[in-house]
Design a protein around this motif. Sequence first.
Motif, PDB file in Angstrom:
ATOM      1  N   ALA A 128       0.838  -1.200   0.000  1.00 34.43           N
ATOM      2  CA  ALA A 128       0.000   0.000   0.000  1.00 34.43           C
ATOM      3  C   ALA A 128       0.873   1.250   0.000  1.00 34.43           C
ATOM      4  O   ALA A 128       1.996   1.227   0.529  1.00 34.43           O
ATOM      5  CB  ALA A 128      -0.898  -0.005   1.226  1.00 34.43           C
ATOM      6  N   PRO A 129       0.387   2.348  -0.581  1.00 37.06           N
ATOM      7  CA  PRO A 129       1.164   3.589  -0.566  1.00 37.06           C
ATOM      8  C   PRO A 129       1.616   4.004   0.843  1.00 37.06           C
ATOM      9  O   PRO A 129       2.681   4.591   0.999  1.00 37.06           O
ATOM     10  CB  PRO A 129       0.204   4.612  -1.180  1.00 37.06           C
ATOM     11  N   ALA A 130       0.832   3.666   1.859  1.00 39.87           N
ATOM     12  CA  ALA A 130       1.183   4.043   3.237  1.00 39.87           C
ATOM     13  C   ALA A 130       2.447   3.350   3.730  1.00 39.87           C
ATOM     14  O   ALA A 130       3.018   3.755   4.746  1.00 39.87           O
ATOM     15  CB  ALA A 130       0.021   3.728   4.179  1.00 39.87           C
ATOM     16  N   THR A 131       2.911   2.304   3.022  1.00 39.30           N
ATOM     17  CA  THR A 131       4.120   1.595   3.457  1.00 39.30           C
ATOM     18  C   THR A 131       5.399   2.202   2.879  1.00 39.30           C
ATOM     19  O   THR A 131       6.485   1.727   3.170  1.00 39.30           O
ATOM     20  CB  THR A 131       4.060   0.095   3.081  1.00 39.30           C
ATOM     21  N   TRP A 132       5.262   3.218   2.047  1.00 35.90           N
ATOM     22  CA  TRP A 132       6.431   3.933   1.520  1.00 35.90           C
ATOM     23  C   TRP A 132       6.858   4.943   2.586  1.00 35.90           C
ATOM     24  O   TRP A 132       6.078   5.819   2.972  1.00 35.90           O
ATOM     25  CB  TRP A 132       6.073   4.677   0.242  1.00 35.90           C
TER      26      TRP A 132
END
Length: 195
Positions: A14-18
Motif C-alpha cells: 500500500a502507498p502508506a508503506t512507503w
Amino acid sequence: GELYGLVNVAGGAAPATWMPSTRVTREDWRALFTQNVETMFFMSQAVAAELKSQSLPGSIVSISSISGMNTAPFHIGYGTAKAALVAATRTMAVELATDNIRVNAIAPGVTATPASGTYVDDDVERDRRAIAMGRRGRPEEQAGAILFLLSDLSSYITGQTILVDGGLNLKWTHMGADHTSLFLKDDTFRAAITR
C-alpha cells in the motif's frame, strides 16, 4: 485436470508503506512479509507436497519485483520481502529439483496496471529516459514470461528470477537527487515518504 503448476501472484504494498527505513514499524514489516512472502511460501509448499505425493512433475512461478533485485529506497519492507521471495525460490528449487518440480520467479519492472496508477503517472519522456526499451511494461508481457516458465519450453530452468523490466535495471536512472523514484507523480506523497 492434472495439477501441473502454480503461479503466486499475491503481494503488493500500500502507498502508506512507503517511508524512510527509520520509520517502518514492526506491524508494517510483518504485514509486507505476510502479504509478499508467507502466502507465496505456503501455497508453494502445499502444491509441491501434492505434486510429490502423486509423483508428478511441475512448475511453480512467483512474482517478485525489480525492488527485490536492487535497492528500494523509501520502500525497504516491500523490497526486502521481494528479495526474500527470490531466496525462497532458489532454496525450494534445490530441494525439489530431483522431484522434477521447477521453482522460478519473475521480477517485473514498472508495469502499467490499475494498481500502479495510484502512484505512477503517464510521462512518456521520463519512461524513455529511465527504461532501456523506452516504455512501461504491459501485464501480458509479464504473463508471457510466466507462461514460458510454466511450460516445457523452460524444462531445464529452475531457481531463476527473470527480470521482465524492459531494461530498467540496465539503466537504473529513475531516481532523483533525493533518491526517490522519478515515477512518483505526487510531490506531496514524495515529501511525505521522505520525512
